[in-house]
Design a protein around this motif. Structure first.
Motif, short mmCIF file in Angstrom:
data_model
loop_
_atom_site.label_atom_id
_atom_site.label_comp_id
_atom_site.label_asym_id
_atom_site.label_seq_id
_atom_site.Cartn_x
_atom_site.Cartn_y
_atom_site.Cartn_z
N GLN A 64 0.93 -1.12 -0.01
CA GLN A 64 -0.16 0.04 0.04
C GLN A 64 0.95 1.03 0.01
O GLN A 64 1.97 1.17 0.52
N CYS A 72 -2.78 6.97 -0.70
CA CYS A 72 -2.50 6.97 -2.10
C CYS A 72 -3.23 5.90 -2.93
O CYS A 72 -4.11 6.19 -3.83
N GLY A 73 -3.07 4.74 -2.55
CA GLY A 73 -3.52 3.39 -3.26
C GLY A 73 -2.92 2.26 -2.98
O GLY A 73 -1.83 2.49 -2.27
N ASN A 74 -3.31 1.28 -3.73
CA ASN A 74 -2.42 0.01 -3.81
C ASN A 74 -1.85 -0.24 -5.06
O ASN A 74 -1.64 0.66 -5.73
N ASP A 76 -2.39 -1.71 -7.89
CA ASP A 76 -3.03 -1.47 -9.04
C ASP A 76 -3.38 -0.22 -9.59
O ASP A 76 -3.13 0.23 -10.61
N ASP A 77 -3.82 0.57 -8.45
CA ASP A 77 -3.76 1.91 -8.44
C ASP A 77 -2.46 2.63 -8.96
O ASP A 77 -2.38 3.45 -9.84
N PHE A 78 -1.47 2.02 -8.41
CA PHE A 78 -0.08 2.55 -8.82
C PHE A 78 0.29 2.21 -10.18
O PHE A 78 0.73 3.25 -10.85
N GLU A 80 -1.73 1.90 -12.61
CA GLU A 80 -2.42 2.50 -13.46
C GLU A 80 -1.89 4.14 -13.66
O GLU A 80 -1.93 4.56 -14.69
N ALA A 81 -1.53 4.63 -12.47
CA ALA A 81 -0.79 5.93 -12.47
C ALA A 81 0.30 5.92 -13.28
O ALA A 81 0.64 7.01 -13.97
N PHE A 90 -1.22 10.75 -8.39
CA PHE A 90 -1.39 9.41 -7.63
C PHE A 90 -0.67 9.74 -6.34
O PHE A 90 -1.25 9.59 -5.12
#
Length: 97
Positions: A64, A72-74, A76-78, A80-81, A90
């Motif tokens: 995380q 900020c995110g996990n 998958d979010d990273f 994508e950013a 992000f």
């Protein structure tokens, strides 16, 4: 003033995919010369509790990412950013690539 990026990892992760994700995050941040701290949630219950508090999920697992206390995110979010070239947004930071 931008905060400090923290990457929450688990050095006890037995899942190969989780280990790859943790390394990928660190490699990208290092490659972009982004200063960050690594916090091993497997080293202490306090670290795990802190990560889950920031994430807002009592069952959240590493990796995380947070900027100070702001989630900020996990992974998958990273990813994508990174793909969308929006790492700055992000990470909620001004000094990133």
């Amino acid at each position: 003033m931008p905060g400090k990026i923290t990457v929450y990892i688990s050095n006890l992760a037995s899942n190969v995919e989780t280990r790859k994700q943790q390394m990928r995050i660190q490699d990208v941040l290092s490659g972009c010369k982004i200063d960050y701290d690594v916090v091993d949630v497997s080293a202490s219950r306090d670290n795990l509790a802190r990560m889950r508090e920031i994430v807002g999920d009592p069952k959240a697992l590493a990796p995380q990412i947070a900027n100070d206390d702001e989630y900020c995110g996990n992974y998958d979010d990273f990813e994508e950013a990174v793909e969308n070239k929006s790492l700055n947004e992000f990470l909620k930071s001004e000094n990133t690539a």
